[in-house]
Design an enzyme around this catalytic site. Structure first.
Site, mmCIF file in Angstrom:
data_model
loop_
_atom_site.group_PDB
_atom_site.id
_atom_site.type_symbol
_atom_site.label_atom_id
_atom_site.label_comp_id
_atom_site.label_asym_id
_atom_site.label_seq_id
_atom_site.Cartn_x
_atom_site.Cartn_y
_atom_site.Cartn_z
ATOM 1 C CG MET A 30 -45.931 1.489 17.680
ATOM 2 S SD MET A 30 -47.513 2.146 18.563
ATOM 3 C CE MET A 30 -47.806 3.647 17.543
ATOM 4 C CG ASN A 32 -47.241 2.081 7.884
ATOM 5 O OD1 ASN A 32 -47.511 3.449 7.983
ATOM 6 N ND2 ASN A 32 -47.655 1.577 6.804
ATOM 7 C CG HIS A 34 -41.926 6.645 7.476
ATOM 8 N ND1 HIS A 34 -41.186 7.381 8.442
ATOM 9 C CD2 HIS A 34 -43.115 6.608 8.697
ATOM 10 C CE1 HIS A 34 -41.373 7.904 9.566
ATOM 11 N NE2 HIS A 34 -42.783 7.349 9.779
ATOM 12 C CG HIS A 37 -39.751 4.053 10.949
ATOM 13 N ND1 HIS A 37 -41.160 4.432 10.344
ATOM 14 C CD2 HIS A 37 -40.284 4.195 12.575
ATOM 15 C CE1 HIS A 37 -42.142 4.466 11.308
ATOM 16 N NE2 HIS A 37 -41.631 4.617 12.449
ATOM 17 C CD GLN A 61 -47.618 3.317 22.252
ATOM 18 O OE1 GLN A 61 -46.795 2.347 22.585
ATOM 19 N NE2 GLN A 61 -47.248 4.244 21.347
ATOM 20 C CD GLU A 151 -33.760 15.053 18.556
ATOM 21 O OE1 GLU A 151 -34.069 16.126 17.544
ATOM 22 O OE2 GLU A 151 -32.439 14.702 19.044
ATOM 23 C CB SER A 189 -47.307 5.565 10.534
ATOM 24 O OG SER A 189 -46.123 5.000 10.550
HETATM 25 O O1 PAF Z 1 -43.029 6.044 18.995
HETATM 26 C C1 PAF Z 1 -43.474 4.920 18.829
HETATM 27 O O2 PAF Z 1 -43.455 4.247 17.744
HETATM 28 C C2 PAF Z 1 -44.123 4.161 20.198
HETATM 29 O O3 PAF Z 1 -44.459 4.787 20.981
HETATM 30 C C3 PAF Z 1 -42.973 3.210 20.649
HETATM 31 C C4 PAF Z 1 -41.787 3.710 21.310
HETATM 32 C C5 PAF Z 1 -42.552 2.236 19.846
HETATM 33 C C6 PAF Z 1 -43.595 2.445 21.874
HETATM 34 O O4 PAF Z 1 -44.570 1.604 21.270
#
Ligand code: PAF
Length: 285
Positions: A30, A32, A34, A37, A61, A151, A189
Site C-alpha cells: 500500500m 509508504n 520503509h 518493504h 479492505q 510475515e 507504516s
Molecule cells: O499488506 C498490505 O499492504 C495489503 O494488505 C496488501 C497485501 C497490499 C493488499 O492491499
C-alpha cells in the site's frame, strides 16, 4: 524502473518478460515504503527476473472509521526508494483502474472458514475479503510466478495461501520475516501515527509476546490463562488489546502436543492499532 499507472501500460511494459518466459515476482504493497518493504523487494529480486511492486491503498479492505483517508500516500518518495532497489516495474493504479466495473466491485472474494473467524477478523469485518479480492485482481493483472508478503501480517499471509490453494492458482506465495527497529518494534507504516510517548511504549508489544514465548518454552501449556496474563501485561503497559492469542503455526488452536507456536496480538496504543506476532518452537515435549 518503469512507473505504470494503467492496466494497459502494465501489459505493454510486462510484454518483453512474458515473451521471454521470465519469472515475474510481485510485491503487493500500500506504499509508504520503509526498510521492511525493502526486504520484500530483495526476496523478490532473488526469485524473479522481473520484480513488480504494486502501490495501491485498497479502499475495499478498510472499514468505516478506519484510517483509509489518512493512510500515508507517498508515491514520489516510494518511487525514489524503489529506483535504488532493482525493481523493474512500479504499478500504481487508481481505484478506477483496479475496479474497472465500478467501486465497490460487483464480484469479490469472500473468505470463510476458521481463518476468517479468528484474531483480526471479528474486529475488522470485511477486511480479509477486501485483501483477498485485491490480491486476486493483482494476481490476474500481473500474472506473477511468485508473490512476496510480510510475515508481520501473519493471518493475511495464511489467508492468501488458502486462497491460492482454493482457487488452484499457480502463484508461489513467499513469506518474509518481520523487520524490526533496534528496540524491537515491528516496522510498519502505521508507526508514524504514534506520538513520541507512544513510540517509547510501543516495544512493550513485542516484549509481551517474547514473555509469552518464554513461558511456552518453559513448558506452560495453559494457553488461555497464559494469553490472559499476557493481555494484562499489555494493558499495564498502556495498550488496549483487541486480542492476544496463542496458536499453532497453521493458526489452529494449540494442543498439548503442539511444538510450533505463534503468539499474535493486536492492540491500540492511543488511536493507533498495532499488530505483531512471534513464532516459537520447536518447544521441548
Ligand atoms: O499488506 C498490505 O499492504 C495489503 O494488505 C496488501 C497485501 C497490499 C493488499 O492491499
Amino acid at each position: 524502473m518503469h512507473l505504470v499507472r494503467t492496466v494497459s501500460e502494465l501489459h505493454a511494459t510486462l510484454q518483453p518478460w512474458r515473451a521471454a518466459r521470465e519469472a515475474i515476482a510481485l510485491v503487493p504493497t500500500m506504499g509508504n515504503l520503509h526498510a521492511g518493504h525493502l526486504c520484500l523487494m530483495e526476496t523478490a529480486r532473488a526469485v524473479g527476473e522481473c520484480v513488480v511492486v504494486s502501490v495501491f491503498v485498497n479502499p475495499l479492505q478498510f472499514g468505516p472509521g478506519e484510517d483509509f483517508e489518512k493512510y500515508p500516500r507517498t508515491l514520489a518518495a516510494d518511487r525514489v526508494l524503489l529506483e535504488k532497489t532493482g525493481v523493474n516495474v512500479l504499478f500504481a493504479p487508481t481505484v478506477q483502474d483496479l475496479y474497472p466495473g465500478g467501486y465497490p466491485p460487483a464480484t469479490a472474494v469472500s473468505v470463510h472458514g476458521p481463518l476468517a473467524e479468528i484474531l483480526c477478523a471479528p474486529f475488522r469485518p470485511g477486511h480479509f475479503d477486501g485483501v483477498a479480492t485485491v490480491v486476486n485482481i493483482l494476481f490476474n493483472l500481473v500474472t506473477p510466478a511468485v508473490a512476496v508478503f510480510g510475515e508481520k501480517d501473519y493471518q493475511q499471509l495464511a489467508i492468501i495461501r488458502q486462497m491460492v490453494a482454493d482457487f488452484g492458482s499457480s502463484v508461489r506465495v513467499v513469506g518474509v520475516p518481520t523487520l524490526r527497529e533496534p528496540d524491537g518494534l515491528a516496522m510498519s507504516s502505521r508507526n508514524q501515527y504514534l506520538s513520541a510517548e507512544e513510540r517509547r511504549r510501543a516495544p512493550r508489544l513485542i516484549e509481551t509476546l517474547n514473555w509469552a514465548g518464554e513461558q511456552l518454552n518453559a513448558g506452560r501449556r495453559d494457553f488461555a490463562v497464559l494469553a490472559e496474563e499476557a493481555c494484562v501485561r499489555l494493558t499495564g503497559a498502556g495498550f488496549k488489546p483487541q486480542y492476544l492469542d496463542i496458536r499453532a503455526r497453521d493458526l489452529a488452536p494449540p494442543t498439548t502436543g503442539t511444538r510450533m507456536f505463534v503468539v499474535l496480538a493486536a492492540a491500540y496504543l492511543g488511536r493507533t492499532r498495532l499488530i505483531d506476532n512471534l513464532s516459537i518452537g520447536p518447544v521441548l515435549p
